[in-house]
Design a protein around this motif. Structure first.
Motif, PDB file in Angstrom:
ATOM      1  N   ARG A 213       0.840  -1.194   0.000  1.00 58.49           N
ATOM      2  CA  ARG A 213       0.000   0.000   0.000  1.00 58.49           C
ATOM      3  C   ARG A 213       0.879   1.251   0.000  1.00 58.49           C
ATOM      4  N   TYR A 214       0.527   2.228  -0.784  1.00 57.32           N
ATOM      5  CA  TYR A 214       1.313   3.456  -0.974  1.00 57.32           C
ATOM      6  C   TYR A 214       2.734   3.146  -1.457  1.00 57.32           C
ATOM      7  N   PHE A 215       2.882   1.996  -2.121  1.00 60.00           N
ATOM      8  CA  PHE A 215       4.178   1.572  -2.673  1.00 60.00           C
ATOM      9  C   PHE A 215       5.242   1.399  -1.597  1.00 60.00           C
ATOM     10  N   GLY A 216       4.802   1.228  -0.336  1.00 53.90           N
ATOM     11  CA  GLY A 216       5.765   1.026   0.747  1.00 53.90           C
ATOM     12  C   GLY A 216       6.381   2.297   1.285  1.00 53.90           C
ATOM     13  N   LEU A 217       5.817   3.447   0.951  1.00 55.27           N
ATOM     14  CA  LEU A 217       6.438   4.725   1.319  1.00 55.27           C
ATOM     15  C   LEU A 217       6.087   5.199   2.722  1.00 55.27           C
ATOM     16  N   GLY A 218       5.128   4.583   3.379  1.00 50.56           N
ATOM     17  CA  GLY A 218       4.693   5.060   4.693  1.00 50.56           C
ATOM     18  C   GLY A 218       5.427   4.401   5.840  1.00 50.56           C
ATOM     19  N   CYS A 219       5.434   5.084   6.982  1.00 57.55           N
ATOM     20  CA  CYS A 219       6.069   4.505   8.170  1.00 57.55           C
ATOM     21  C   CYS A 219       5.276   3.319   8.707  1.00 57.55           C
ATOM     22  N   ARG A 220       4.015   3.202   8.304  1.00 54.21           N
ATOM     23  CA  ARG A 220       3.193   2.072   8.732  1.00 54.21           C
ATOM     24  C   ARG A 220       3.313   0.889   7.774  1.00 54.21           C
ATOM     25  N   ASN A 221       4.049   1.054   6.687  1.00 54.75           N
ATOM     26  CA  ASN A 221       4.287  -0.068   5.783  1.00 54.75           C
ATOM     27  C   ASN A 221       5.299  -1.040   6.377  1.00 54.75           C
ATOM     28  N   VAL A 222       5.046  -2.313   6.235  1.00 52.22           N
ATOM     29  CA  VAL A 222       5.977  -3.331   6.717  1.00 52.22           C
ATOM     30  C   VAL A 222       7.198  -3.356   5.809  1.00 52.22           C
ATOM     31  N   SER A 223       8.361  -3.151   6.397  1.00 54.12           N
ATOM     32  CA  SER A 223       9.623  -3.176   5.647  1.00 54.12           C
ATOM     33  C   SER A 223      10.574  -4.242   6.172  1.00 54.12           C
ATOM     34  N   LYS A 224      10.145  -4.972   7.219  1.00 51.04           N
ATOM     35  CA  LYS A 224      11.030  -5.970   7.838  1.00 51.04           C
ATOM     36  C   LYS A 224      10.195  -7.159   8.305  1.00 51.04           C
ATOM     37  N   LEU A 225      10.693  -8.348   8.039  1.00 48.92           N
ATOM     38  CA  LEU A 225      10.066  -9.583   8.497  1.00 48.92           C
ATOM     39  C   LEU A 225      10.973 -10.265   9.513  1.00 48.92           C
ATOM     40  N   SER A 226      10.384 -10.744  10.584  1.00 52.15           N
ATOM     41  CA  SER A 226      11.089 -11.636  11.512  1.00 52.15           C
ATOM     42  C   SER A 226      10.493 -13.024  11.331  1.00 52.15           C
ATOM     43  N   VAL A 227      11.325 -13.984  10.961  1.00 51.01           N
ATOM     44  CA  VAL A 227      10.836 -15.326  10.630  1.00 51.01           C
ATOM     45  C   VAL A 227      11.663 -16.363  11.388  1.00 51.01           C
ATOM     46  N   PRO A 228      11.068 -17.526  11.682  1.00 46.64           N
ATOM     47  CA  PRO A 228      11.815 -18.547  12.424  1.00 46.64           C
ATOM     48  C   PRO A 228      12.917 -19.168  11.580  1.00 46.64           C
ATOM     49  N   LYS A 229      13.937 -19.637  12.253  1.00 49.67           N
ATOM     50  CA  LYS A 229      15.060 -20.299  11.576  1.00 49.67           C
ATOM     51  C   LYS A 229      14.528 -21.421  10.686  1.00 49.67           C
ATOM     52  N   GLY A 230      14.977 -21.455   9.440  1.00 51.68           N
ATOM     53  CA  GLY A 230      14.533 -22.488   8.524  1.00 51.68           C
ATOM     54  C   GLY A 230      13.236 -22.168   7.806  1.00 51.68           C
ATOM     55  N   TYR A 231      12.729 -20.975   7.964  1.00 51.83           N
ATOM     56  CA  TYR A 231      11.463 -20.571   7.354  1.00 51.83           C
ATOM     57  C   TYR A 231      11.549 -20.658   5.831  1.00 51.83           C
TER      58      TYR A 231
END
Length: 352
Positions: A213-231
């Motif tokens: 949404r908004y091409f990722g330009l907002g501070c509320r856009n998700v820019s980082k994923l935390s995923v479990p080892k081996g995901y």
């Protein structure tokens, strides 16, 4: 003006905005000011992309619809009931607004007027048309607001407090320049999604809304994923395919090509689906068209880090894995009481 009368003015604005959608613009007979403002606003939406290439009709309509849904009697009553507006002495509040997404500064504008203060607005060069238009509409339906709303392109002068939004670099300048004034200074923030591999396809598709949404330009856009080892990112990429049309927008495509080339020339290992790259990186702030990810072994470690870095985080998204996280697909639907940087703007304005 009483708090009730001010509330009713913004409810009227919400009704006006509710007439505009990506599917169609449809006038309603019960909306005040349509004869003067309806066609002009429809034209402004159409022209927005010529003013700012990121402001496509789809994105502008989304922002407008979000505010139409927020500015209702029910929402305003729930929000304003949290405060006492007795004995507010009117002051002049300066706003320095960002322009990364359409109407990003409207909430601050609303907060100043609803608390009874005068507002002095310096818009971003990237968003100089939408908010001034809505201000003209407000003044039309409530002429008493004309003396309370000022827009300026020059130096800010004669104000009592300031709310300024910018980058980490400009924030240092703001903090120095406004050191003698009560202030809220907003810096760069990013949003994070915490996954455990048990998310449904529907949840991952909703996560795509938080990313694109908004091409990722907002501070509320998700820019980082935390995923479990081996995901495995297979299900993630399958869900992201719903948003493949984003690459059709030239500015996004240019960023995708440029950032991918930079990563590859630096010999970074990437996962790529033709319109989104993901890269293992400790940082929160990823460039447009890219999302960073980081592996974890224990959710408690993720929670500790997010708590430590709270001044860098705007939203946390998860399937109830993290305390106070929000649901997938909801980052760009903040309520009136969801304050940027978790700083209660109304409380600041009531004691300023």
């Amino acid at each position: 003006m009483t708090i009730e009368s001010k509330k009713n003015i913004f409810v009227k604005l919400g009704r006006f905005l509710s007439q505009f959608s990506e599917a169609e613009n449809k006038q309603r007979e019960d909306v005040e000011g349509n004869a003067i403002f309806f066609d002009s606003f429809a034209n402004l939406i159409t022209l927005s992309q010529s003013h700012n290439g990121w402001y496509t009709p789809e994105q502008v309509h989304y922002a407008i619809n979000s505010w139409a849904e927020a500015l209702t009697d029910e929402n305003l009553d729930k929000w304003l009931s949290m405060y006492s507006f007795d004995n507010v002495k009117s002051k002049r509040i300066a706003l320095i607004l960002a322009g990364n997404i359409p109407l990003v500064g409207f909430h601050d504008f609303l907060c100043v007027l609803i608390t009874g203060h005068d507002v002095l607005v310096k818009t971003s060069s990237n968003d100089q048309h939408l908010l001034p238009f809505l201000a003209k509409y407000l003044i039309h339906i409530a002429p008493e607001l004309e003396s309370k709303i000022t827009f300026t392109e020059g130096k800010l002068e004669n104000f009592d407090a300031v709310i300024a939004t910018g980058s980490n670099n400009t924030a240092r300048y703001f903090e120095y320049y406004f050191k003698d004034k009560p202030s809220i200074i907003r810096k760069n923030r990013n949003s994070v999604a915490v996954l455990n591999g048990e998310e449904t396809k529907e949840q991952l598709i909703a996560l795509g809304e938080d990313i694109f949404r908004y091409f990722g330009l907002g501070c509320r856009n998700v820019s980082k994923l935390s995923v479990p080892k081996g995901y495995s990112f297979n299900a993630f990429f399958e869900a992201m395919f719903e948003y493949q049309d984003v690459i059709q927008y030239e500015k996004y495509a240019n960023n995708y090509d440029y950032n991918k080339a930079v990563f590859l020339m630096s010999n970074f290992q990437l996962l790529d689906n033709g319109f989104l790259t993901i890269k293992e990186d400790y940082s929160y702030a990823s460039p447009i068209s890219s999302v960073f990810y980081e592996y974890y072994e224990n959710l408690s470690d993720v929670e500790k880090r997010l708590l430590t870095d709270t001044d860098q985080i705007q939203c946390i998204v998860s399937n109830n894995l993290i305390q106070n996280s929000i649901a997938f697909g909801e980052t760009q639907k903040p309520k009136l009481w969801d304050y940027a940087d978790n700083i209660d703007t109304i409380s600041f304005l009531l004691i300023t």
